[in-house]
Motif scaffolding. Structure first.
Motif, PDB file in Angstrom:
ATOM      1  N   GLY A   6      42.927  27.351  39.679  1.00  0.00           N
ATOM      2  CA  GLY A   6      43.673  27.469  40.927  1.00  0.00           C
ATOM      3  C   GLY A   6      42.891  28.208  42.007  1.00  0.00           C
ATOM      4  N   ILE A   7      41.593  28.153  41.944  1.00  0.00           N
ATOM      5  CA  ILE A   7      40.763  28.802  42.964  1.00  0.00           C
ATOM      6  C   ILE A   7      40.805  27.950  44.230  1.00  0.00           C
ATOM      7  CG2 ILE A   7      38.366  29.370  43.566  1.00  0.00           C
ATOM      8  CD1 ILE A   7      38.009  30.320  40.703  1.00  0.00           C
ATOM      9  N   SER A   8      41.047  28.597  45.371  1.00  0.00           N
ATOM     10  CA  SER A   8      41.323  27.831  46.581  1.00  0.00           C
ATOM     11  C   SER A   8      40.083  27.073  47.064  1.00  0.00           C
ATOM     12  CB  SER A   8      41.840  28.756  47.680  1.00  0.00           C
ATOM     13  OG  SER A   8      40.783  29.580  48.116  1.00  0.00           O
ATOM     14  N   GLU A   9      40.350  26.073  47.896  1.00  0.00           N
ATOM     15  CA  GLU A   9      39.297  25.154  48.341  1.00  0.00           C
ATOM     16  C   GLU A   9      38.198  25.852  49.120  1.00  0.00           C
ATOM     17  OE1 GLU A   9      38.547  22.170  47.592  1.00  0.00           O
ATOM     18  OE2 GLU A   9      40.324  21.806  46.362  1.00  0.00           O
TER      19      GLU A   9
ATOM     20  N   ALA B 105      44.524  43.189  42.550  1.00  0.00           N
ATOM     21  CA  ALA B 105      43.686  42.014  42.742  1.00  0.00           C
ATOM     22  C   ALA B 105      44.482  40.911  43.412  1.00  0.00           C
ATOM     23  CB  ALA B 105      43.160  41.518  41.399  1.00  0.00           C
ATOM     24  N   ASN B 106      43.771  39.985  44.007  1.00  0.00           N
ATOM     25  CA  ASN B 106      44.433  38.864  44.659  1.00  0.00           C
ATOM     26  C   ASN B 106      43.756  37.574  44.198  1.00  0.00           C
ATOM     27  OD1 ASN B 106      45.902  37.252  46.368  1.00  0.00           O
ATOM     28  ND2 ASN B 106      44.532  37.616  48.117  1.00  0.00           N
ATOM     29  N   GLU B 107      43.947  37.260  42.932  1.00  0.00           N
ATOM     30  CA  GLU B 107      43.322  36.067  42.347  1.00  0.00           C
ATOM     31  C   GLU B 107      44.421  35.212  41.753  1.00  0.00           C
ATOM     32  OE1 GLU B 107      40.478  34.842  42.399  1.00  0.00           O
ATOM     33  OE2 GLU B 107      38.903  36.384  42.419  1.00  0.00           O
ATOM     34  N   ASN B 108      44.405  33.931  42.048  1.00  0.00           N
ATOM     35  CA  ASN B 108      45.484  33.055  41.590  1.00  0.00           C
ATOM     36  C   ASN B 108      45.597  32.956  40.078  1.00  0.00           C
ATOM     37  OD1 ASN B 108      46.172  32.573  44.179  1.00  0.00           O
ATOM     38  ND2 ASN B 108      45.023  30.646  44.345  1.00  0.00           N
ATOM     39  N   TYR B 109      44.465  33.160  39.390  1.00  0.00           N
ATOM     40  CA  TYR B 109      44.534  32.967  37.937  1.00  0.00           C
ATOM     41  C   TYR B 109      44.931  34.228  37.186  1.00  0.00           C
ATOM     42  CZ  TYR B 109      39.637  34.381  38.648  1.00  0.00           C
ATOM     43  OH  TYR B 109      38.486  35.002  39.053  1.00  0.00           O
TER      44      TYR B 109
ATOM     45  N   LYS C  19      33.902  50.444  44.384  1.00  0.00           N
ATOM     46  CA  LYS C  19      33.128  51.671  44.586  1.00  0.00           C
ATOM     47  C   LYS C  19      32.349  51.487  45.883  1.00  0.00           C
ATOM     48  CE  LYS C  19      30.146  55.109  43.409  1.00  0.00           C
ATOM     49  NZ  LYS C  19      30.502  56.521  43.317  1.00  0.00           N
ATOM     50  N   ASP C  20      32.486  52.446  46.804  1.00  0.00           N
ATOM     51  CA  ASP C  20      31.804  52.380  48.101  1.00  0.00           C
ATOM     52  C   ASP C  20      32.022  51.023  48.769  1.00  0.00           C
ATOM     53  OD1 ASP C  20      30.942  54.808  47.282  1.00  0.00           O
ATOM     54  OD2 ASP C  20      28.844  54.203  46.947  1.00  0.00           O
ATOM     55  N   GLY C  21      33.240  50.517  48.673  1.00  0.00           N
ATOM     56  CA  GLY C  21      33.555  49.252  49.330  1.00  0.00           C
ATOM     57  C   GLY C  21      33.036  48.023  48.606  1.00  0.00           C
ATOM     58  N   LYS C  22      32.392  48.209  47.437  1.00  0.00           N
ATOM     59  CA  LYS C  22      31.855  47.056  46.715  1.00  0.00           C
ATOM     60  C   LYS C  22      32.688  46.766  45.469  1.00  0.00           C
ATOM     61  CE  LYS C  22      27.109  47.711  48.137  1.00  0.00           C
ATOM     62  NZ  LYS C  22      25.853  48.372  47.828  1.00  0.00           N
ATOM     63  N   THR C  23      32.945  45.489  45.237  1.00  0.00           N
ATOM     64  CA  THR C  23      33.716  45.094  44.067  1.00  0.00           C
ATOM     65  C   THR C  23      32.827  45.151  42.830  1.00  0.00           C
ATOM     66  OG1 THR C  23      35.131  43.656  45.341  1.00  0.00           O
ATOM     67  CG2 THR C  23      34.964  43.181  42.989  1.00  0.00           C
ATOM     68  N   LEU C  24      33.234  45.937  41.854  1.00  0.00           N
ATOM     69  CA  LEU C  24      32.457  46.032  40.613  1.00  0.00           C
ATOM     70  C   LEU C  24      33.062  45.168  39.513  1.00  0.00           C
ATOM     71  CD1 LEU C  24      31.733  49.871  40.429  1.00  0.00           C
ATOM     72  CD2 LEU C  24      30.346  48.063  41.435  1.00  0.00           C
ATOM     73  N   ALA C  25      34.390  45.028  39.554  1.00  0.00           N
ATOM     74  CA  ALA C  25      35.037  44.256  38.508  1.00  0.00           C
ATOM     75  C   ALA C  25      36.384  43.745  38.981  1.00  0.00           C
ATOM     76  CB  ALA C  25      35.220  45.127  37.259  1.00  0.00           C
ATOM     77  N   VAL C  26      36.777  42.608  38.428  1.00  0.00           N
ATOM     78  CA  VAL C  26      38.109  42.074  38.648  1.00  0.00           C
ATOM     79  C   VAL C  26      38.658  41.790  37.255  1.00  0.00           C
ATOM     80  CG1 VAL C  26      39.489  40.321  39.803  1.00  0.00           C
ATOM     81  CG2 VAL C  26      37.260  40.943  40.727  1.00  0.00           C
ATOM     82  N   PHE C  27      39.864  42.241  36.988  1.00  0.00           N
ATOM     83  CA  PHE C  27      40.357  42.059  35.625  1.00  0.00           C
ATOM     84  C   PHE C  27      41.868  42.068  35.588  1.00  0.00           C
ATOM     85  CE2 PHE C  27      41.621  46.494  35.022  1.00  0.00           C
ATOM     86  CZ  PHE C  27      40.870  47.143  35.988  1.00  0.00           C
ATOM     87  N   GLY C  28      42.391  41.598  34.473  1.00  0.00           N
ATOM     88  CA  GLY C  28      43.826  41.647  34.330  1.00  0.00           C
ATOM     89  C   GLY C  28      44.343  40.614  33.343  1.00  0.00           C
ATOM     90  N   GLU C  29      45.671  40.517  33.342  1.00  0.00           N
ATOM     91  CA  GLU C  29      46.313  39.543  32.470  1.00  0.00           C
ATOM     92  C   GLU C  29      46.202  38.177  33.148  1.00  0.00           C
ATOM     93  OE1 GLU C  29      50.241  40.723  31.094  1.00  0.00           O
ATOM     94  OE2 GLU C  29      50.837  38.609  31.057  1.00  0.00           O
ATOM     95  N   ILE C  30      45.809  37.178  32.380  1.00  0.00           N
ATOM     96  CA  ILE C  30      45.679  35.833  32.938  1.00  0.00           C
ATOM     97  C   ILE C  30      47.079  35.294  33.257  1.00  0.00           C
ATOM     98  CG2 ILE C  30      45.054  33.432  32.349  1.00  0.00           C
ATOM     99  CD1 ILE C  30      42.650  35.125  33.084  1.00  0.00           C
ATOM    100  N   HIS C  31      47.211  34.669  34.401  1.00  0.00           N
ATOM    101  CA  HIS C  31      48.491  34.106  34.821  1.00  0.00           C
ATOM    102  C   HIS C  31      48.987  33.152  33.726  1.00  0.00           C
ATOM    103  CE1 HIS C  31      51.526  32.115  37.162  1.00  0.00           C
ATOM    104  NE2 HIS C  31      51.314  32.966  38.166  1.00  0.00           N
ATOM    105  N   PRO C  32      50.238  33.298  33.308  1.00  0.00           N
ATOM    106  CA  PRO C  32      50.706  32.471  32.177  1.00  0.00           C
ATOM    107  C   PRO C  32      50.540  30.975  32.423  1.00  0.00           C
ATOM    108  CG  PRO C  32      52.513  33.723  33.206  1.00  0.00           C
ATOM    109  CD  PRO C  32      51.249  34.270  33.748  1.00  0.00           C
ATOM    110  N   ALA C  33      50.643  30.554  33.688  1.00  0.00           N
ATOM    111  CA  ALA C  33      50.513  29.115  33.971  1.00  0.00           C
ATOM    112  C   ALA C  33      49.082  28.651  33.691  1.00  0.00           C
ATOM    113  CB  ALA C  33      50.880  28.844  35.424  1.00  0.00           C
ATOM    114  N   VAL C  34      48.095  29.511  33.988  1.00  0.00           N
ATOM    115  CA  VAL C  34      46.694  29.157  33.726  1.00  0.00           C
ATOM    116  C   VAL C  34      46.416  29.213  32.226  1.00  0.00           C
ATOM    117  CG1 VAL C  34      44.298  29.862  34.103  1.00  0.00           C
ATOM    118  CG2 VAL C  34      45.928  29.907  36.008  1.00  0.00           C
TER     119      VAL C  34
END
Lengths: 339, 795
Positions: B531-534, B638-642, B653-668
């Motif tokens: 579900g990553i946007s176009e 986070a603001n990720e559809n999946y 850290k210092d405005g830089k994204t080091l990691a994105v993580f979490g529970e996967i959206h149940p639909a995905v």
């Protein structure tokens, strides 16, 4: 009075000997040595004694106190030992029950084998370097003495991304990048992912791993190549391993050889693993082609060198007797947990 | 290159067993792909003569034959009806083996003893091509001249081996029997004899027959033609058919067989045209015009382009140069005059044309690897001598030989000592000279300087390295003795990126995770599934031009797809739990379509399900990894559809994204067949590696005791604890040593919509023991701060 003292001593020691636990011992201590104890009581009567008798009785009293205290200490120690013994006996475990596991994970077998190789070659002075997986036609082919119309291009089916841009088919591309940026003496090992357009089956994978070695210096010969490969083979396959060169062809080395090692399964007698030959082909190698040296700005009249390419996946599957290369990329935990 | 032992023996003395030949050729650089003993599948079958035939008393179709098998007469019962007294037939004796797998033993047929079996051609797996008459229905009736009692393998020429030599790309001169035979002669040290190229001509002038022109010498540096008239098309002799079959080709007729045989023998492909079909008696070697058509011998029609070379007659393309002849000019049973062609075509052009048309032939394979321009004439002469030998045509005088000059042998001057220095072995100079001469590299020596004349057929020999190889493969690589490297002592180093990756890997392995390794390319629909946007930048992915299939068609720009696939594999296989990671990289193009190498950015993923794993298990792993490199990481939603919108985070850290993580959206997760809570982390190693903790500097151990104070408070359930913690930090000031969250509670006893949070705060001064007054003062500040963010201290 002396008699009384002797009696107290005997009684006290007698009682201590029969004391069954720490509390009984303490009772004895209080009874005889405590502030209101019997010995103390007797000593309080000392005032009624003649000045001549007083020091004698005093001395005796002190001696008796000391003796009682000594016995008391001993008794205490014995009782403690006994108690400890009883406690330990009560704590006996069924040592055949399973141990408590701390969950440890594991590296992928390819990483385990690669780490071994890196150790071996670092000990021989090889720097471990990386190269890009997306390569240009120049680094993957041309600089390696494989011009556009060369039949050797048929030896490998290449994935292309654009005109002149491809997924590297060999880590040999890293040779060129290294020689362009370093001056001899050069000794590098470049492990990495390579790609060929092979359909997936038990022995082929479109993605696999190679380890490229390169040495360039003055006076490097094929004997140095063999020496290094023998050292490597003995570390990987055991101290008795022999190494054999067979003439072959690679565009970027001349002379080129296929390198066989004596079969570690049968010791070279011939078995199913080595298909009866006693030898297993493990890698390709050779002396760096003079044209390749020249293309990198190294004078082939002054310097020489050797290169070799090892298939990491093959070394891994043979070490662990993995019969299907697809296992390496499926990542089934029942597979990964075995290493 | 497949060649039979008997064929090789036509040119070279072979005085060792075939196994030894194979071993020695392997050590000289000619690996043996296969060595097949043709006699292996047949035993105990002889030529038998039927001396007497009687009807079986209890059968209306069986015959009792008395068969002379050489040293005795055996009784054999047969059901075939084509046998007659006096016939010579293959007789399988008791305990014989047939090529079809049958094992023949003596026995009784309806009570009559039979000591073997008379064989049909089919049972011996023979056809008319192998032995005339073998294809008939019934017993194979043999030629009257065969010797009674002779071993059938002898009769059929089966005491022979087919050896398949692997020819390396640098030795196109060995894609033929003569090339291999020359090498065999050098390896065994025996005599090599070149076959005859003598022939007689019968007058007339080729120029009266045909006019030939080459328009594109760049693609055809030499074109040679001859004419043969009064052609008598027929079958080739046995020896010729056998050679052609041994190499894996099908015998057709004498003329076609000669062209094929000469190619197999000399490495030079040949072609024969039916002269009748050459329009205007004219041959033009030229590039095709776009859209021109040709129908080749295999009856396939091809549309040509102007990059393809053809041999055309006055009107149309008549042959695809170097690949396949045209159907219109093929040799027919009634062909009477032929035009023979031998030429050199540029190898890359043959390759490109073949690829474009999906054609690869014995001929094109040889042109692609390269044929020798000087060998063209030899091959033509050899073909003509076979015409003479087989007496199947009359050779017209005159030759058309079009070229722009033929190269003379090159001269190399190389010091013998340079050759030895490269290999590290002292090969005696006279040995070097001897070996090179035996390899047809004419060599002389003066004061250690070698002068080597290299004929054009050995294009691959360019300098000392090539000569070193030629010498060593004959002298023997077993002379090379391994020794410790003759060089300076060096320390092998690792790059920082590898050291960092190793640290992360061992950390995660210690925590119970397993390492996964997956392909670097993924399916083209993978981002849709997530579900990553176009307009997401991960959509800018490098595509393979020639992928194995859609699922392997795009270089990945994220590792989530691969990790979900790995988790799904394990979940589908009923693994109750999984905790895995992958350290790899993503491919970020600098522009699309790609024109230069994309950035290869190190990245890693972690994936979990089962075993009570939750968001905080995953966050713990992420924190542990980030902790290796830096402090002061903050966590935002986070603001990720999946990902689950309420259970995913970005580490910054210092405005830089080091990691994105979490529970996967149940639909995905469901799309991957994961109907369980699944957790994935993506860690941007490329960015993380920019941070480093720097060198460690010892901090003196504290001299004064610390004070601990607990703060329990109530606040809105939605208030992030990070806000509370930062309030505490601000309140505590520089005496703060540690803030620890030790309890969060929601439920009964607590007002709805609120939560109870408890912190333990450790305070310490470097200068003095803190007093109760100090502590009270700080506590007051902390409480004030907490209240200002909406927390109320509990009593």
């Amino acid at each position: 009075m002396k008699q009384q003292l002797e009696q107290i001593k005997n009684q006290a020691i007698e009682e201590l000997k029969s004391a069954a636990d720490l509390k009984a011992v303490d009772d004895v201590r209080v009874k005889y040595l405590g502030k209101k104890g019997e010995l103390t009581a007797i000593l309080k009567q000392m005032g009624g004694l003649s000045p001549e008798e007083r020091p004698i009785v005093g001395q005796l009293a002190n001696k008796i106190r000391a003796e009682i205290e000594e016995t008391l200490t001993e008794t205490l120690a014995t009782l403690k030992d006994k108690e400890t013994e009883q406690r330990l006996a009560a704590e006996t475990l069924d040592i055949t029950m399973p141990g408590k596991k701390t969950a440890e994970g594991g590296l992928h077998p390819l990483s385990i084998v690669l780490d071994d190789m890196i150790d071996i070659f670092r000990s021989m002075g090889f720097d471990i370097v990386d190269g890009p997986e997306v390569e240009t036609d120049y680094y993957n082919f041309e600089a390696l003495n494989v011009p556009a119309d060369h039949p050797a291009r048929d030896m490998q089916d290449t994935f292309y991304l654009a005109e002149g841009l491809l997924l590297r088919t060999q880590t040999s591309a890293a040779q060129i990048r290294t020689m362009e940026t370093r001056k001899p003496p050069i000794r590098i090992l470049c492990p990495g992912r390579v790609y060929r357009a092979d359909e997936v089956d038990a022995t082929h994978s479109p993605v696999f791993h190679q380890i490229e070695g390169l040495v360039v210096d003055k006076g490097i010969t094929m004997c140095d190549l063999k020496g290094v490969l023998e050292q490597f083979a003995r570390e990987i396959y055991g101290p008795e391993t022999k190494v054999k060169f067979r003439p072959s062809f690679f565009p970027f080395t001349e002379p080129s050889v296929e390198v066989d090692v004596s079969c570690s399964e049968c010791g070279g007698v011939g078995c199913r693993v080595c298909k009866g030959s006693g030898w297993i082909e493990i890698l390709g190698a050779g002396m760096v082609h003079p044209r390749v040296l020249s293309a990198c700005g190294i004078d082939p009249e002054e310097y020489s060198g050797f290169a070799f390419g090892i298939g990491l996946d093959r070394i891994t599957t043979t070490r662990y007797k993995i019969s299907d290369i697809r296992n390496l990329f499926e990542n089934d935990l029942r597979f990964l947990e075995q290493f | 290159m497949k060649v039979s032992l008997s064929w090789l023996k036509r040119y070279v003395d072979i005085n060792v067993p075939v196994e030894e030949l194979c071993d020695r050729m392997t050590l000289a650089g000619f690996e043996i792909e296969e060595c097949v003993d043709l006699s292996a599948n047949m035993s105990n079958v002889v030529v038998g003569k039927v001396v007497k035939m009687e009807r079986h008393p209890d059968s209306d179709h069986l015959w009792i034959c008395q068969v002379d098998v050489g040293d005795r007469v055996e009784q054999i019962v047969t059901g075939a009806q084509n046998v007659f007294e006096g016939a010579l037939v293959p007789a399988a004796l008791h305990d014989s083996h047939l090529p079809n797998g049958a094992h023949i033993k003596k026995g009784k047929l309806r009570g009559v003893e039979s000591n073997g079996m008379l064989c049909s051609g089919e049972e011996l797996m023979l056809t008319d091509a192998d032995y005339e008459g073998a294809s008939i229905y019934g017993i194979m009736i043999m030629n009257k001249n065969e010797t009674v009692g002779a071993d059938m393998r002898e009769v059929l020429g089966l005491f022979d081996w087919i050896i398949d030599f692997k020819i390396t790309a640098n030795r196109p001169d060995c894609q033929c029997a003569l090339g291999v035979a020359k090498e065999v002669a050098v390896v065994l040290g025996t005599k090599f004899s070149e076959p005859t190229t003598d022939y007689k001509t019968s007058g007339e002038d080729i120029n009266d027959y045909i006019k030939v022109s080459v328009k594109d010498y760049d693609l055809c540096p030499r074109y040679l033609g001859r004419v043969v008239k009064n052609v008598r098309i027929g079958e080739s002799p046995e020896w010729l058919k056998k050679c052609v079959s041994a190499a894996g080709m099908r015998p057709i007729n004498n003329i076609v067989d000669i062209t094929n045989f000469v190619m197999l023998e000399t490495g030079q492909p040949m072609h024969a045209f039916d002269y009748r079909d050459i329009k205007n008696s004219e041959i033009i070697v030229r590039r095709a015009t776009d859209g021109e058509m040709i129908t080749t011998l295999d009856e396939k029609e091809h549309t040509l382009t102007s990059e393809m070379l053809v041999i055309a007659d006055g009107e149309n393309p008549s042959c695809l140069a170097g690949i396949m002849g045209g159907l219109n000019s093929e040799i027919k049973d009634d062909t009477t005059t032929i035009f023979f062609e031998a030429a050199k075509f540029r190898r890359d052009n043959v390759r490109k044309t073949g690829r474009a048309l999906g054609m690869r032939t014995e001929s094109s394979a040889r042109f692609e690897r390269g044929v020798d321009i000087n060998n063209v004439e030899y091959a033509m002469n050899r073909a003509l001598s076979l015409i003479s030998e087989l007496d199947c045509g009359d050779i017209v005088d005159g030759v058309i030989d079009l070229n722009e000059g033929l190269p003379a042998p090159r001269t190399l001057n190389v010091k013998a000592s340079d050759i030895c220095a490269l290999v590290g072995v002292e090969v005696p100079t006279e040995k070097i000279v001897e070996i090179l001469n035996s390899l047809h590299l004419a060599t002389t020596e003066q004061n250690g300087m070698l002068t080597v004349s290299v004929p054009s057929i050995r294009d691959d020999v360019e300098g000392k390295a090539d000569l070193a190889e030629e010498v060593m493969r004959i002298y023997g690589y077993d002379h090379i003795i391994g020794k410790p490297m003759n060089s300076v002592i060096m320390r092998g180093k690792k790059l920082p990126e590898r050291i960092n990756a190793d640290k992360i890997k061992s950390l995660l392995v210690g925590k119970g995770l397993y390492e996964a390794v997956t392909y670097s390319f993924i399916g083209s629909k993978a981002l849709d599934t997530l579900g990553i946007s176009e307009n997401d930048e991960r959509r800018n992915a490098v595509k393979l031009l020639n992928p194995l299939g859609d699922e392997y068609s795009v270089m990945r720009t994220q590792l989530v797809t691969s990790m979900l696939t790995v988790l799904a594999t394990n979940y589908n296989r009923k693994q109750p739990a999984a905790a895995m990671f992958e350290v790899s990289k993503v491919f970020v193009p600098k522009q699309l379509p790609v024109t230069e190498q994309p950035l290869e950015v190190p990245q890693m993923s972690i994936g979990l399900y089962g075993n009570d794993a939750d968001f905080f298990t995953l966050k713990g792993f992420v924190e542990d990894i980030l902790d290796i490199f830096c402090d002061g990481v903050s966590y935002e939603r986070a603001n990720e559809n999946y990902y689950h919108p309420g259970r995913s985070a970005v580490a910054v850290k210092d405005g830089k994204t080091l990691a994105v993580f979490g529970e996967i959206h149940p639909a995905v997760a469901e799309k991957y067949g994961l109907d369980t809570k699944t957790y994935v982390a993506e860690i941007k190693l490329g960015t993380l590696y920019e941070f480093s903790r720097g060198p460690v500097i010892f901090a003196p151990l504290p001299k004064f005791p610390a004070i601990e104070r607990d703060f329990a408070m109530l606040c809105d359930a939605s208030l992030p604890v990070a806000t509370l913690e930062s309030a505490i930090r601000q309140g505590a000031g520089k005496l703060l040593e540690k803030v620890e969250l030790f309890d969060v509670y929601m439920g009964e006893q607590i007002e709805k919509g609120k939560k109870s949070v408890a912190y333990r705060v450790t305070l310490r001064s470097k200068e003095a023991t803190l007093t109760d007054e100090d502590s009270a003062k700080i506590s007051k500040k902390i409480i004030n701060r907490l209240e200002s963010v909406g927390a109320v201290l509990r009593g």
